[in-house]
Scaffold this motif. Structure first.
Motif, PDB file in Angstrom:
ATOM      1  N   THR A   1     -31.799 -74.419  11.806  1.00 58.07           N
ATOM      2  CA  THR A   1     -32.334 -73.235  12.272  1.00 58.07           C
ATOM      3  C   THR A   1     -33.828 -73.171  12.133  1.00 58.07           C
ATOM      4  O   THR A   1     -34.437 -72.281  12.765  1.00 58.07           O
ATOM      5  CB  THR A   1     -31.500 -72.041  11.428  1.00 58.07           C
TER       6      THR A   1
ATOM      7  N   ARG B   1     -39.349 -72.517  13.916  1.00 53.25           N
ATOM      8  CA  ARG B   1     -40.560 -73.320  14.480  1.00 53.25           C
ATOM      9  C   ARG B   1     -41.039 -73.547  15.656  1.00 53.25           C
ATOM     10  O   ARG B   1     -42.150 -73.361  16.160  1.00 53.25           O
ATOM     11  CB  ARG B   1     -40.772 -74.614  13.565  1.00 53.25           C
TER      12      ARG B   1
ATOM     13  N   GLU C   1     -38.996 -65.717   2.738  1.00 57.06           N
ATOM     14  CA  GLU C   1     -38.040 -64.906   2.924  1.00 57.06           C
ATOM     15  C   GLU C   1     -37.097 -65.296   3.977  1.00 57.06           C
ATOM     16  O   GLU C   1     -37.520 -66.001   4.913  1.00 57.06           O
ATOM     17  CB  GLU C   1     -38.381 -63.557   3.181  1.00 57.06           C
TER      18      GLU C   1
ATOM     19  N   GLY D   1     -29.443 -76.089   7.449  1.00 56.24           N
ATOM     20  CA  GLY D   1     -30.131 -74.667   7.059  1.00 56.24           C
ATOM     21  C   GLY D   1     -29.391 -73.452   7.944  1.00 56.24           C
ATOM     22  O   GLY D   1     -30.026 -72.116   7.776  1.00 56.24           O
TER      23      GLY D   1
ATOM     24  N   GLN E   1     -23.541 -64.790   7.464  1.00 58.73           N
ATOM     25  CA  GLN E   1     -23.903 -65.859   8.427  1.00 58.73           C
ATOM     26  C   GLN E   1     -22.400 -66.732   8.406  1.00 58.73           C
ATOM     27  O   GLN E   1     -21.910 -67.069   9.533  1.00 58.73           O
ATOM     28  CB  GLN E   1     -25.056 -66.517   8.227  1.00 58.73           C
TER      29      GLN E   1
ATOM     30  N   ARG F   1     -38.650 -69.280  -1.920  1.00 59.94           N
ATOM     31  CA  ARG F   1     -37.743 -70.122  -1.141  1.00 59.94           C
ATOM     32  C   ARG F   1     -36.440 -70.296  -1.932  1.00 59.94           C
ATOM     33  O   ARG F   1     -35.554 -70.003  -1.510  1.00 59.94           O
ATOM     34  CB  ARG F   1     -38.269 -70.976  -0.319  1.00 59.94           C
TER      35      ARG F   1
END
Ligand code: ADP
Length: 189
Positions: free
Chosen positions: A32, A37, A58, A86, A93, A146
């Motif tokens: 992800t 990106r 975040e 990720g 999720q 993070r």
């Protein structure tokens, strides 16, 4: 299908190891972070939304991330399976992923977690920041955030997959090849 989640904190080596594991088991690798990106680079609407969160360290909101992930899975329906890197990063999720895979008559086979000490993580991220050009790897405060997001929202997923008997931990310290071997052994079990 073999559907794996490669799990671990930022800097644990998920991207590096996903490339190896993908080759070994012939899987589609979905990162992800990489997809976000790519969207930022191409200045898409999704990229513009994601950037605001990523630059602060975040998480991108669940609704946005889940929708994107589902559409990526749908693009690669005929393969042997997936390696999710990720994702999932929150319980919401993970629940969405379980439901979504069930509609495809498949499920998560295993979560393999890379375990790395916090100090080593910070060093690896700062080191990567020197060459990766990733703004979120170049600032100590963003890195701290993070890791905090991981501890707060993502680490609880270990329990989620333990409860389904799908969780395995692997020592993420050592050479890249040593760690790949450990992962393959854990996945084959
Ligand atoms: P790392 O794991 O090294 O931090 P990633 O490339 O996986 O790097 O993620 C970079 C950033 O992308 C995260 O800090 C977050 O902002 C965003 N991101 C990636 N995956 C997700 C996800 N599943 N949910 C929310 N945000 C995500």
């Amino acid at each position: 299908m073999l559907n794996l989640i490669l799990f671990g904190p930022p800097g644990a080596g998920k991207g590096t190891q996903s490339d190896k594991i993908k080759e070994h088991f012939d899987l589609v690798h979905l990162s992800t972070g990489d997809i976000f990106r790519y969207n930022i680079k191409n200045n898409t609407e999704l990229g513009q939304t994601a950037k605001g969160y990523m630059d602060k360290g975040e998480l991108v909101p669940d609704a946005v991330t889940i929708k994107m992930l589902e559409s990526e899975v749908d693009k690669h329906r005929d393969g042997n399976g997936f390696i999710f890197d990720g994702f999932p990063r929150t319980v919401a999720q993970a629940e969405a992923l379980d439901k979504f895979l069930a509609t495809k008559q498949t499920e998560i086979s295993k979560m393999v977690a890379l375990e790395v000490e916090d100090e080593e993580l910070k060093q690896r991220l700062l080191e990567r920041g020197k060459t990766s050009g990733r703004p979120d790897d170049q600032d100590k405060n963003i890195i701290k955030n993070r890791i905090a997001e991981y501890n707060r929202k993502t680490a609880p997923l270990k329990t989620y997959y333990k409860n389904q008997n799908k969780f395995t931990a692997v020592d993420g310290m050592g050479t890249i090849d040593e760690i790949t071997e450990r992962l393959i052994t854990a996945i084959d079990q």
